[in-house]
Design an enzyme around this catalytic site. Structure first.
Site, short mmCIF file in Angstrom:
data_model
loop_
_atom_site.label_atom_id
_atom_site.label_comp_id
_atom_site.label_asym_id
_atom_site.label_seq_id
_atom_site.Cartn_x
_atom_site.Cartn_y
_atom_site.Cartn_z
N GLN A 156 0.81 -1.23 -0.04
CA GLN A 156 -0.02 0.00 0.07
C GLN A 156 0.93 1.21 -0.14
O GLN A 156 1.80 1.27 0.89
CB GLN A 156 -0.81 0.03 1.23
N GLY A 157 0.78 2.38 -0.95
CA GLY A 157 1.21 3.39 -1.13
C GLY A 157 0.49 4.57 -0.80
O GLY A 157 0.15 5.44 -1.50
N TYR A 158 0.27 4.88 0.66
CA TYR A 158 -0.69 5.87 0.83
C TYR A 158 0.31 7.12 1.84
O TYR A 158 0.22 8.04 1.31
CB TYR A 158 -1.73 5.47 2.22
N SER A 159 0.84 6.34 2.85
CA SER A 159 1.68 7.66 3.67
C SER A 159 2.70 8.02 2.86
O SER A 159 3.41 7.44 2.20
CB SER A 159 2.02 6.69 4.96
N GLU B 145 -14.85 -2.68 6.34
CA GLU B 145 -14.26 -3.69 7.14
C GLU B 145 -13.47 -3.34 8.33
O GLU B 145 -12.24 -3.54 8.29
CB GLU B 145 -13.70 -4.83 6.23
N SER C 225 -4.19 6.99 13.76
CA SER C 225 -3.90 7.01 15.43
C SER C 225 -4.82 7.12 16.20
O SER C 225 -5.99 7.48 15.65
CB SER C 225 -2.92 8.58 15.57
N ASN C 226 -4.75 6.68 17.35
CA ASN C 226 -5.90 6.54 18.35
C ASN C 226 -6.51 8.20 18.51
O ASN C 226 -7.64 8.38 18.76
CB ASN C 226 -5.43 6.13 19.42
N GLU C 227 -5.47 9.13 18.55
CA GLU C 227 -5.89 10.44 18.65
C GLU C 227 -6.95 11.01 17.32
O GLU C 227 -7.80 11.48 17.52
CB GLU C 227 -4.64 11.33 18.61
#
Lengths: 369, 398, 369, 398
Positions: free
Chosen positions: B126-129, B244, B383-385
């Site tokens: 995957q190339g997102y970030s 999902e 992230s959880n934030e």
């Protein structure tokens, strides 16, 4: 009441701090941990030269400091530089030798000799009184058989101080040259980038003078070792705080510094509060040790040290985890200095008793009081 | 209210169990159970077994070669495979790209890529970030300039999980620099073996190599590798991110991890008795076990709601937050459990395929790296934030 | 797998919810707690009429529901309305009477008779098996001497179910009319605005039929009582969440709603997560009780109930404290409805075993398994 | 570094101890120790004893009749009086108004009000907060319109602690509605017995009456009761808020509370042994005891820095946050310790001066109200959220 350092102590800390900033790099540290001796020998020499090793011991033994306040000042500074040299093991070993073999301290202080303690075993967890290693008195000396676990900087040492139980069931300390036959040292890097070793002793023959004394000699050494670790952890936490704060101010996301997020601001404040409490705990432990320097009532000392090790362990891990979290993805990578500080901040809790161990010790000691 | 599974669902679970019992090699499940890393060949070995059974992409619609499983079946399958310590299937092609292709891809793309996935022909990443576009994905800057029948791609991706094994990447690229940041992003399939693609390892704080940086220098990509419309990549990525997500609770992994932790706590001695009998340790263990049992039901509630047509939306953020916290807590307790042996860096990470004996108890070596590696759970995948921001906005209306 | 309520159950909950919204006010509750009987008798009649009391018991005993899922649906609704009526004590007493005196249930279901359990004593904390109350068999009956602590809604009852130990050391349950000579009930309001009493029994003479059976009869009743409290606490927490969220949206400070503070947003999310976990814990407990309805293996049931009571106690207090904190000053005052919900959310943890007690029970049960 | 107190400081501490031993009535200290509320006469009784000793306002400069104590002396005095369970001195006049008068008041105001404070002639209360102006004090709306030699005051104050006993209030009023909100606020002294002042009790969630609402309807206040300049009240209030805040750590109160908690935990039985021996309870107790010992040193560090001329600024926010958390935790543990007896509402609160015997253990009655009452610690005096904002800005530069 005075929380400032004396001029002498401040001068030493300044020199040490400058040395670390200018000469001690993490690259040096990473390289050193890859193989024996597991530390940078040139650095060790320079630490000796600027007086860091001498400052661990009292004038009586050839040093020039050695008070608990000296120790916390030095180790906080070492922690702040993530210095991975055998200072703490040498402090512990030297403390034992002060009583048993003061003649050996001169070479240690000069950086010519490194002696480290090997007091814990695989089945003993954080309890150094659980000893399977056996010493047999041969008449002209002793033979030792057994093993020691996770001995910090063992590969750097020319001698170990090993605990063993003799035929009478009495536990004692023995000085074991690392080149003695039957001593096998299996070194490895640690998850925090510092180096340790498993040690096996097979029919190791020692001469009569090798027995340093009763296991009780280790008590003061362990207490000092713990104090040193607490101060080191404090220095690491301070470094992490500065780095994380800096990151919050400079890293931009959604068009603004991430430090503009109030949720992160409040968590950063909690980190600061934790670190202030860590510092106070370290000071309390040093004060308790100072008050018990000459006496035999070590209960108050050990309770304050357990309080400090508990505080520092707990808060230090929290600081490390929060630092990683607030750095986000980049905080997961080895390329960042921060990561190495964070790893050490976590793993330091596993040396000489973790937060749980010391909370239990504190409770037991409070119940006994 | 009825919390039992239907007879059909129970029969399905039995089928999964039987399959795992007969087909999952103990060699692989032992490695998974004890936290060891699997190499590429081992992962592919297991995926081949699943492929033969037709279970490599069971969540796909039947028309594309999937099993068309219900959400309950998928949940049961997740739990059973995790508890049996089956290797994780690499999700990038099968679970992340495939839904996008099915929804937005051309017929040619579906015909070409989907069968190859089922067959295990490609290893997708995957190339997102990007540096500067992590939580803030709209900041993507990797440029794709149209040049005849091709796009010319320049830029950098990061956190590319298992990119070192991949031959294909699906990625977000910027095809237009005007207008709002979310516009001008397109969804492109890139051949990792094309000239100008360079993969550099990122060593994570556990000392492992799982993620990578990927650099593109004048990489030429056929225009037919554009998925959907140019400039709509953001929409497709969003679709994927909300697709999902109940698996983010990672109930199965946590259950397996907790069982392993308990076996360690029974083996470790503290103060003359097994650590599991230490009051404070036992309390921590009980707390996380209770939290996990609660989260399992929370997850089932989301699954049940999804089964009745309710789309799991922001609730899945709750599962992600709590699921990641629980897994991290289990990994912390494992680290704590092994005491001084948290320190040695395991030789099998140091030297690939090392045969050196373990340092300390045989279970100890992987525990600290695992603890360190799992710090990622609260950072990656949103992230959880970010999850809290999502819930705050979408569920609470704050 | 189906987490929705059946139509019948949903209908009952709807009726109960509407009744509470339209007829049960906190003013009524405050007034009732000032003196005996400590609840609103008209409300009790209406609860009976709309079938709430009947829904606590199986058809076999004249009720029409009684499954654990019925109980959690009813008690969550009662909690959401902060209803302070003796529903939980009557559930417990009725559960004992189902086995021992089913003939008494008709009047109870009709709202004509209120029986409450008095199973705990001052020295026993949360352990109902520590019993100082003594029963002496007089041949024609029994005399009871002792005392019972913090008995919820005792003043409302026409009879108590009292535990006592007889000469042989065997502990049993006794039906004690509250108007029997020697029964002294000292009622008081609670810190949560519900009413309870200390009970002293001095030479209380009972007839032969008063002994209901062995103390073990209380087990199922206590389990159901705990489940009811868990569900009530869930309803309270849901109410607190809604109220606090509403306050965050409407209260303006520094020119914007306080809910625009990200730090509060994240804490609000944590509250929501806690409540989702509470709900799941309650469902788990009900499911475990449902699975053990007919059997004798009560270990799984009790473990799930302890898990739920621990979860609900811990999270419920946190929800209450956060609700107060986020309301700020106004959250400190009795004039706000929120405060009363928060007080109940805290004090409910002190009924039938607090979070610590149940965590310990859970651990003991897991170790035994 | 030297953590001991100097011989002079130790001698001072001994003097305080001797004084408390001989002069503090056990009748009062018993009430304080066991968490009972003191009535007005009891508070005034203790204040009269202090007044005779010259210790009612020892922190004042000598020229105004104080002792000119150092910060270390004040710290020692706080600790000793708290640990001896001396009643708290009502701080509003002596510690909050007096510094403002000394810094900004006219000579006439100083000459008139300060001696009366030392003599206990007035009971002062504070009129800062209003509905809508709690944490956001600049929002003050109570209006004071100049009319000849008088101000006419209309509006409402709230959270007025012990206002039911007060004959005087110092308050913030709005004398100008133009310009920035912080301007136009003035600092006024109001006679609570003047026509148009109405005090209404606020019952707090512990069932107690400690705070009040105060309503002003056309209350006429002599213009000479304006402190400093008109429109500069905000500055004076700020001065007050940053003045002397190391006491916010409340070390003495927490120490006394912890000792009381331990005596309760020794008396309570759980599972056949004293609660203090219960592993989980003992761990909680130890944690808060360690936190408190740490905070004491953190406080001493701030005190020492102040003694050397460093002004305790935002660091005092740290003391406030941690100090309030610790006191709340101690009060929570006390509530937990008494088990079912947390429930009964104590008759002595219900009926003033009740002679009914205690319900349950004699220490139990006040514990839940105390727990509930202390929820205020993290709300009032600048909520902990506000303190975190302050540290974030002032110390961290975020």
């Amino acid at each position: 009441m005075d929380f400032t350092l004396s001029d002498d102590r401040q001068a030493l800390v300044d020199v040490l701090g400058r040395f670390i900033r200018e000469r001690y790099t993490l690259a040096l540290r990473h390289k050193a941990s890859q193989d024996a001796p597991g530390h940078d020998q040139a650095t060790w020499q320079q630490l000796a030269e600027i007086g860091v090793i001498g400052a661990l011991f009292d004038e009586e033994f050839g040093g020039f400091a050695g008070s608990p306040y000296d120790l916390i000042a030095i180790f906080e500074t070492l922690g702040h530089g993530l210095v991975s040299e055998p200072v703490m093991p040498v402090l512990m070993a030297g403390t034992i030798l002060e009583q048993a073999r003061p003649d050996l301290l001169e070479d240690i202080i000069a950086g010519q000799s490194i002696v480290v303690p090997a007091l814990f075993e695989a089945g003993g967890r954080y309890d150094h009184t659980i000893i399977q290693t056996r010493a047999v008195n041969t008449g002209s000396g002793f033979t030792l058989d057994g093993s020691k676990a996770v001995v910090a900087h063992a590969e750097a040492a020319n001698a170990l101080i090993v605990s063993a139980t003799d035929e009478s069931g009495s536990a004692g300390l023995y000085l074991v040259p690392t080149d003695a036959e039957g001593v096998f040292i299996r070194g490895y890097p640690g998850n925090d980038g510092s180096r340790a070793a498993e040690i096996s002793l097979t029919n190791v023959a020692l001469d009569e003078g090798a027995r340093l004394g009763d296991i009780a000699l280790a008590d003061a050494a362990i207490a000092k070792g713990r104090l040193a670790l607490c101060a080191e952890a404090l220095g690491i936490a301070e470094w992490l705080k500065t780095a994380t704060l800096d990151y919050l101010k400079t890293r931009v996301q959604f068009g603004k510094p991430i430090g503009s997020n109030q949720a992160l601001q409040h968590r950063m404040v909690e980190m600061v509060v934790r670190i202030e409490q860590m510092r106070s705990a370290v000071i309390n432990a040093a004060a308790a040790m100072d008050g018990n320097g000459g006496g035999t009532d070590t209960t108050a000392r050990d309770r304050a040290i357990s309080a400090a090790k508990y505080t520092v362990g707990n808060n230090g891990i929290e600081v490390a985890e929060e630092s990683i979290q607030m750095h986000g993805g980049i905080g997961m990578t080895m390329e960042l200095d921060m990561t190495h500080f964070a790893r050490r901040a976590v793993l330091i809790d596993h040396q000489l008793g973790d937060a749980d161990h010391h909370l239990a010790s504190y409770i037991a000691s409070a119940a006994a009081a | 209210m009825d919390l039992s599974f239907s007879p059909e669902e129970q029969a399905f679970r039995d089928e999964v169990r039987d399959f795992l019992k007969s087909e999952l090699p103990a060699r692989l499940s032992d490695k998974v159970r004890t936290g060891k890393h699997l190499d590429k060949a081992e992962i592919e070995e297991w995926q081949a077994i699943l492929s033969r059974k037709g279970w490599l992409a069971p969540h796909w619609p039947k028309e594309y070669g999937g099993q068309g499983w219900s959400v309950v079946q998928r949940y049961l399958y997740d739990i059973e495979t995790s508890q049996a310590h089956a290797p994780h299937v690499v999700p990038f092609g099968l679970s992340m790209l495939a839904p996008v292709l099915i929804a937005f891809g051309s017929q040619e793309q579906k015909d070409h890529w989907l069968p190859r996935m089922l067959n295990g022909d490609d290893w997708w990443c995957q190339g997102y970030s990007e540096p500067g576009a992590g939580s803030d994905l709209a900041n993507v800057r990797t440029a794709a300039i149209r040049d005849g029948d091709e796009y010319v791609v320049n830029g950098q991706k990061t956190w590319t999980t298992l990119g070192q094994h991949a031959n294909m990447m699906f990625c977000l690229v910027r095809t237009d620099t005007d207008g709002p940041r979310q516009q001008g992003i397109s969804f492109l399939l890139v051949d990792m073996e094309a000239p100008g693609v360079e993969v550099r390892p990122i060593i994570t704080l556990d000392g492992g190599h799982e993620v990578n940086e990927v650099f593109f220098t004048d990489v030429r990509v056929p225009a037919e590798n554009l998925v959907g419309e140019e400039g709509r990549g953001w929409t497709y990525a969003k679709y994927l991110l909300t697709y999902e997500r109940t698996s983010m609770a990672a109930i199965g992994s946590s259950k397996a991890g907790l069982a392993w932790l308990k076996s360690i706590a029974r083996a470790e001695m503290a103060n003359g008795k097994p650590l599991i009998e230490d009051a404070l340790f036992a309390a921590r263990l009980a707390r996380v076990e209770i939290e996990l049992a609660n989260l399992e039901t929370t997850t089932l509630r989301v699954v049940a709601s999804a089964a009745q047509g309710g789309a799991p939306g922001a609730e899945s953020s709750i599962l992600k937050i709590k699921g990641s916290e629980i897994r991290q807590e289990i990994s912390s307790l494992a680290r704590r459990a092994i005491g001084p042996y948290a320190q040695p860096f395991p030789p099998e990470i140091d030297v690939e395929g090392s045969n050196e004996p373990a340092i300390g108890p045989d279970y100890a070596g992987v525990i600290t790296p695992n603890y360190l590696n799992l710090r990622k759970l609260t950072i990656f995948g949103g992230s959880n934030e970010i999850q809290k921001n999502i819930i705050s906005k979408a569920v609470l209306g704050l």
